[in-house]
Write a protein that holds these residues in place. Structure first.
Motif, PDB file in Angstrom:
ATOM      1  N   LEU A  39      11.531   0.454   1.938  1.00 31.66           N
ATOM      2  CA  LEU A  39      10.789  -0.326   2.925  1.00 31.66           C
ATOM      3  C   LEU A  39       9.362  -0.570   2.417  1.00 31.66           C
ATOM      4  CD1 LEU A  39      10.388  -1.637   5.723  1.00 31.66           C
ATOM      5  CD2 LEU A  39       9.800   0.633   6.606  1.00 31.66           C
ATOM      6  N   ALA A  40       8.760   0.475   1.866  1.00 29.87           N
ATOM      7  CA  ALA A  40       7.404   0.333   1.327  1.00 29.87           C
ATOM      8  C   ALA A  40       7.380  -0.713   0.214  1.00 29.87           C
ATOM      9  CB  ALA A  40       6.905   1.686   0.809  1.00 29.87           C
ATOM     10  N   MET A  41       8.404  -0.710  -0.634  1.00 32.60           N
ATOM     11  CA  MET A  41       8.462  -1.718  -1.703  1.00 32.60           C
ATOM     12  C   MET A  41       8.559  -3.133  -1.120  1.00 32.60           C
ATOM     13  SD  MET A  41      10.871  -0.067  -4.660  1.00 32.60           S
ATOM     14  CE  MET A  41      10.426   1.438  -5.536  1.00 32.60           C
ATOM     15  N   TYR A  42       9.348  -3.250  -0.041  1.00 36.56           N
ATOM     16  CA  TYR A  42       9.527  -4.562   0.590  1.00 36.56           C
ATOM     17  C   TYR A  42       8.201  -5.047   1.160  1.00 36.56           C
ATOM     18  CZ  TYR A  42      12.079  -8.183   3.220  1.00 36.56           C
ATOM     19  OH  TYR A  42      12.561  -9.380   3.697  1.00 36.56           O
ATOM     20  N   ILE A  43       7.501  -4.130   1.811  1.00 33.36           N
ATOM     21  CA  ILE A  43       6.186  -4.478   2.371  1.00 33.36           C
ATOM     22  C   ILE A  43       5.232  -4.905   1.245  1.00 33.36           C
ATOM     23  CG2 ILE A  43       4.148  -3.549   3.568  1.00 33.36           C
ATOM     24  CD1 ILE A  43       6.104  -1.717   5.133  1.00 33.36           C
ATOM     25  N   ALA A  44       5.291  -4.177   0.128  1.00 32.72           N
ATOM     26  CA  ALA A  44       4.401  -4.473  -0.997  1.00 32.72           C
ATOM     27  C   ALA A  44       4.725  -5.832  -1.627  1.00 32.72           C
ATOM     28  CB  ALA A  44       4.474  -3.356  -2.036  1.00 32.72           C
ATOM     29  N   VAL A  45       6.024  -6.168  -1.711  1.00 29.67           N
ATOM     30  CA  VAL A  45       6.394  -7.493  -2.242  1.00 29.67           C
ATOM     31  C   VAL A  45       5.873  -8.575  -1.307  1.00 29.67           C
ATOM     32  CG1 VAL A  45       8.313  -9.053  -2.746  1.00 29.67           C
ATOM     33  CG2 VAL A  45       8.449  -6.675  -3.466  1.00 29.67           C
ATOM     34  N   ALA A  46       6.019  -8.358  -0.014  1.00 29.88           N
ATOM     35  CA  ALA A  46       5.537  -9.327   0.972  1.00 29.88           C
ATOM     36  C   ALA A  46       4.028  -9.541   0.809  1.00 29.88           C
ATOM     37  CB  ALA A  46       5.870  -8.846   2.381  1.00 29.88           C
TER      38      ALA A  46
END
Lengths: 354, 585, 141
Positions: B201-208
């Motif tokens: 989830l943290a990676m997804y937030i960071a990509v966003a």
């Protein structure tokens, strides 16, 4: 691997040979007695620890952690995990290894799963054989793990030098130890899953039960096994006959006594397992220092000898077709109430001995 | 019934009571029903009975997967305990038996969401873009097993597994490629990730962030359901307590920062796939749900703060009516649990929203094209049951990873149901069927009984620790297998109607070179990042894990520095330890 | 005491049921384990996430007649041969090794080539597996 080679290699600690030798003995292959006699002189060195307790008490995890402690201390350990054989199919699901597999690649830990194979009590003769093989192969400790149902606790005491009874809070039958009357065989008590509510109660219950059993075992006249008592533990620990218990009572006054400690463990994290191990070692020092070890091993030898002899006699009976047929016929007569079982037994005995 | 009242399921107790009263007085008071009862008995002994005597039925007893006996015919007598307003109500209203939205599929069709991902981030990205072009409306990311268990691709245990059942993600760099040219503010993304869910989830937030999309604009789901991993699916890392902490941490973090994110997908799917019956699937899933809600409440969260973001995930198998009844019962039972047991006030907290996947274990390797038909039936059950999103399996999944062509047929199956069958044009069309209503009630009550037993053991985590749930599932799996082997249960093409067939061709294979490629990418990332910053962020994470802070911000910091998934999970392993299975085996 | 005196002795087929690799889908492995148990065999279940090294070490310590492995993740082409290599390395040639899981037909010849006795794919009945094991165990004593 020829059979002689199996023995010599097992004695030098070769894992495949150890493993095969256990099988040969477990399967009672023709001539296995000869193999046994070759290894037997090399046994008696290992500290044999029996671990038993109700299903779900976390025994396998505890054993897994004990093995880890063992290794940290530079010692080797053999583990015999016993699970029940299905009386209907003769098969067994042996799942204790599941929780110990991380030791699989460590040559200092040998794990063997066994089924009870029709032995009523749960600990088979083969278990004893496996313990002896591991002992002869040079493992410093041999741990037997068995689920505590029925007679197996008592039987484990006839093989082990030190018996650890595992209890756990929240199984809903906290006082089952007392009911089952197996308190006497515990040299140590491990209350596992100590993070659960109710742990203090289980400890208190064990303490009370120990007091009661110690009072009961000397007809109400003795002092408590707890807290500075003169009660001598281990006397009845072998599940031996009452007369034997009497024999040792006299010596008691001269011996220091063993007060079964109650330890709290959390096998999942390993908490308290080091202390449990220390207590096992302490118990061994007590056994060796007091001569109790020799007594225990004598009683083990005695019961094994008797068992093997009666086993032979029984097999002799069942192998002899005539005798077996006669036994069956007599059984029918008993069932039909034509004769009583004692008369039938005597008749059979006369026939065979003659 | 006593228990229901005690546990706060007043309405379920009332429902049972009404049924009992009806059965008892129904025949006396209500003349019509009494006539009906008499007429039914007459029919059974004459018309029906005589025919049965001459031509016995196909089997002595008909049963669904859960052992509920199926009657030859259902009548109003079977639904007389049901109070329409109390037990069914209207769509979008409590107890949501008929559906969680007021207009259901008349407003918007369910989300067609095909679970996909394999090999490298590049190849998966290509497949996602293909699926979006084909009219798919949401993404569903499958990760490979090393990713699911928190190992980098170069870990010893990753041997042979890299990129096999999903995409390999080692660091933010892979995640950037995975969502390349996919606008994260426009799609909703479901990620099947559990033990390391917070990290992904943290990676997804960071990509966003890198796309310029702020977290409050993100839509999607992380599975984040560790209990069913212990019970059925096996991709766990940490022991239960720290795992529950990570889960409640994500609840808390998302309710403040990623408000449209579904923070958990409480999953019955894998429980069912492991062999559970429909009733067991429902019961064990809701019992897990109860445990999460309780854990969050115990962590000091307000139930109405996080409960609206809970979502569920069920399987759809072949027994059409049993499945539809299961979905309806799930909504009703959960609504009652949330309202009466946990005192939820917001309507949104009581709505059971769910994703459905057709049953992978029902697919056969024999005559794989038959699977298209199975999938269609199962998908129909999910739609008639009111699912919010749906994955339809591909015909070749009992053989290998699905090929592009098979995935397309699976998606087309959903589209045919949606646009051609007409079943989406009215809400909850099977309501009022004597059979479906009776079955809905029976399944609800059987599941509630299981939940009571689990409560008595101290809740789902304890029931799992004792091996209760696992052994119930194993028992059902074994019984099912034996039914097939005895011929009692027919599986077309497997134990009946089989043919000699050529081995299938054109199966998808993951190139073994993927592992090497992935390891090389990992090495490149490690060489090019700021090592000192990585170390610092991991140390901060370690300290936080030893304390009581919410871990998500620390994980996010580490992710931004390109700390790898394996490094982050190893840091947590160092503090939390690893889970050792226990239980029936 | 007669019945407790070891009338139930003699060889039993011992089987190690193992899940190599990382996939957690053990439904098949557990169903097979139970079926083998019900056929009178002694089944040692190793649990999930076993490396080939662990499987071989366990098989040796348990002195099994059979290793039965199941993989659903697609890692079979790497992990099954590795187990066979390790067995050969240790000089073990009397253990029957069988595999199961989602394994494409086209992979089977190569797996058999490396010494896996048979591969049971989805839809195989447990009785077939039992029969195959009973007929093909290498050690009989």
């Amino acid at each position: 691997m020829g059979r002689t080679e199996v023995v010599s290699r097992a004695l030098s600690g070769d894992i495949r040979a150890v493993s095969r030798l256990i099988s040969l003995i477990e399967d009672c292959v023709p001539g296995f007695e000869g193999l046994y006699s070759e290894i037997y002189p090399f046994t008696g060195k290992a500290h044999v620890i029996g671990i038993t307790g109700p299903p779900g008490s976390g025994k396998s995890t505890l054993v897994d952690k004990m093995a880890a402690v063992c290794r940290e201390r530079g010692k080797t350990v053999g583990i015999v995990a016993v699970d029940p054989t299905s009386p209907f199919t003769g098969g067994a699901l042996l799942g204790d290894r599941l929780r110990m597999q991380r030791h699989a690649l460590d040559d200092g830990v040998f794990i063997r799963s066994m089924g009870t194979r029709g032995q009523l009590g749960g600990i088979s003769r083969a278990t004893s054989g496996a313990v002896d093989v591991l002992d002869a192969a040079g493992y410093d400790y041999v741990i037997i793990e068995t689920v505590g149902v029925g007679q197996s606790e008592v039987e484990i005491a006839s093989i082990a030098d030190t018996v650890v009874l595992v209890q756990v809070p929240g199984l809903g039958d906290d006082i089952q130890v007392i009911k089952a009357g197996v308190m006497e065989i515990g040299d140590l008590f491990a209350v596992n899953k100590k993070d659960r509510p109710g742990v203090e109660r289980v400890v208190a219950e064990i303490r009370i039960a120990l007091e009661l059993s110690s009072v009961a075992s000397r007809g109400g006249g003795g002092t408590s096994r707890i807290a500075g008592s003169a009660g001598h533990h281990g006397v009845s620990a072998l599940g031996a006959a009452g007369s034997e218990r009497e024999e040792t009572v006299d010596e008691e006054a001269a011996r220091p006594c063993w007060h079964p400690p109650i330890l709290q463990t959390l096998a999942e994290t390993g908490e308290g397992v080091g202390e449990l191990f220390d207590a096992c070692d302490e118990h061994m020092r007590y056994l060796a220092g007091t001569g109790e070890l020799d007594d225990r091993r004598y009683r083990r030898a005695r019961s094994e000898t008797m068992q093997i002899a009666s086993g032979r006699i029984w097999r002799g009976l069942t192998d002899d077709r005539g005798a077996f047929a006669a036994a069956e016929e007599l059984a029918w007569k008993v069932a039909r109430r034509e004769i009583d079982p004692y008369s039938a037994g005597n008749e059979l005995y006369e026939m065979i001995v003659k | 019934m006593m228990w229901n009242i005690k546990q706060g399921y007043v309405s379920l107790a009332m429902q049972r009571l009404r049924r009992l009263v009806h059965v008892y007085v129904g025949g006396i008071v209500e003349l019509n029903q009494s006539n009906l009862k008499g007429e039914l008995d007459r029919w059974k002994s004459t018309t029906y009975g005589k025919t049965c005597a001459r031509f016995p039925e196909r089997r002595e007893k008909f049963e669904g997967t859960s052992g509920i006996e199926v009657q030859p015919v259902y009548t109003p007598l079977d639904t007389e305990g049901i109070d329409y307003l109390e037990d069914l109500g209207f769509p979008g209203e409590y107890p949501y038996t008929r559906g969680v939205q007021p207009t259901m599929y008349r407003g918007r069709l369910w989300t067609m969401r095909q679970y996909a991902g394999f090999a490298t981030a590049e190849e998966s990205n290509e497949r996602y873009r293909y699926l979006l072009e084909q009219g798919q409306t949401g993404l569903s990311v499958a990760f490979d097993l090393p990713t699911q268990i928190g190992y980098d691709s170069d870990h010893e245990l990753a041997l042979g597994e890299v990129g096999k059942v999903g995409v390999a993600i080692d660091s933010l760099a892979d995640m950037e490629i995975l969502f390349n040219e996919i606008p994260l503010d426009k799609v909703s993304t479901s990620m099947t990730i559990n033990a390391p869910a917070a990290v992904l989830l943290a990676m997804y937030i960071a990509v966003a962030e890198k796309q310029g999309v702020s977290p409050e604009k993100l839509n999607g789901t992380i599975q984040n359901d560790i209990l069913k991993e212990y019970a059925a699916r096996g991709t766990y890392i940490f022991p239960p307590k720290p795992s529950m902490r990570l889960i409640t941490n994500t609840f808390e973090y998302c309710s403040a920062n990623v408000p449209n994110w579904n923070t958990i997908s409480i999953s019955g799917y894998h429980i069912r796939e492991a062999g559970a019956t429909a009733v067991q699937e429902l019961a064990f899933t809701l019992a897990d749900g109860i445990a999460y809600v309780q854990a969050a409440i115990d962590a000091g969260l307000d139930v109405d703060e996080f409960a609206p973001r809970l979502s569920f995930f069920f399987a759809a198998h072949n027994d059409l009516f049993e499945e539809v009844a299961k979905f309806r019962a799930a909504r009703r039972l959960w609504a009652r649990i949330m309202k009466e047991r946990f005192g939820a006030k917001k309507e949104k907290s009581m709505r059971l929203r769910f994703h459905t996947q057709t049953g992978g274990s029902t697919l056969t390797a024999q005559q794989p094209d038959n699977n298209i038909v199975r999938v269609a039936l199962q998908a129909l059950a999910a739609v008639l049951g009111g699912t919010q999103s749906l994955h339809t399996n591909s015909r070749d999944e009992a053989l290998a990873l699905p090929s592009q062509e098979s995935v397309m047929i699976a998606l087309r199956t959903q589209q045919i149901i949606a646009y051609e069958s007409g079943v989406a044009d009215t809400i909850d069309p099977l309501a009022g069927s004597y059979y479906v209503e009776a079955l809905t009630t029976q399944i609800e009550e059987a599941a509630a009984d299981y939940i009571r037993r689990i409560d008595e053991m101290g809740g789902a985590p304890m029931a799992i620790e004792r091996g209760f749930i696992q052994s119930e599932i194993e028992e059902s799996a074994y019984r099912y297998q034996m039914e097939i082997e005895s011929g009692d249960r027919i599986v077309v093409g497997v134990n009946e109607f089989y043919i000699e067939e050529e081995p299938p061709k054109g199966l998808l294979k993951v190139d073994p070179a993927v592992a090497d490629l992935q390891c090389k990418k990992l090495a490149d990332v490690k060489a090019s990042r700021n090592g000192e910053a990585v170390e610092k962020s991991l140390e901060a994470l370690k300290a936080a894990a030893e304390g009581t802070d919410n871990l998500v911000p620390y994980i996010l910091d580490a992710v931004r520095e390109y700390a790898t998934l394996g490094e982050i999970c190893d840091t947590l392993r160092g503090v939390f330890g690893e889970y050792k299975p226990s239980g029936a085996y | 005491m007669g019945d407790s005196m070891g009338t139930d002795t003699g060889r039993k087929i011992r089987v190690l049921v193992a899940k190599p690799g990382l996939d957690g889908h053990d439904r098949g492995a557990k169903v097979v384990a139970r079926a083998l148990r019900d056929a009178g065999m002694e089944v040692i279940y190793t649990g999930l996430r076993q490396t080939p090294e662990q499987i071989v070490a366990a098989a040796i310590q348990e002195d099994v007649d059979v290793i039965a492995m199941s993989i659903l993740s697609g890692a079979h082409n790497v992990l099954f041969p590795k187990v066979m290599d390790l067995l050969r390395e240790k000089g073990v040639d009397d253990i029957l090794v069988v595999g199961g899981g989602i394994i494409p037909d086209e992979d089977i010849p190569a797996l058999k080539e490396c010494g896996i006795a048979d591969i049971f794919t989805p839809g195989t009945s447990t009785s077939e597996t039992v029969k195959f094991i009973e007929e093909n165990v290498k050690r009989r004593s």
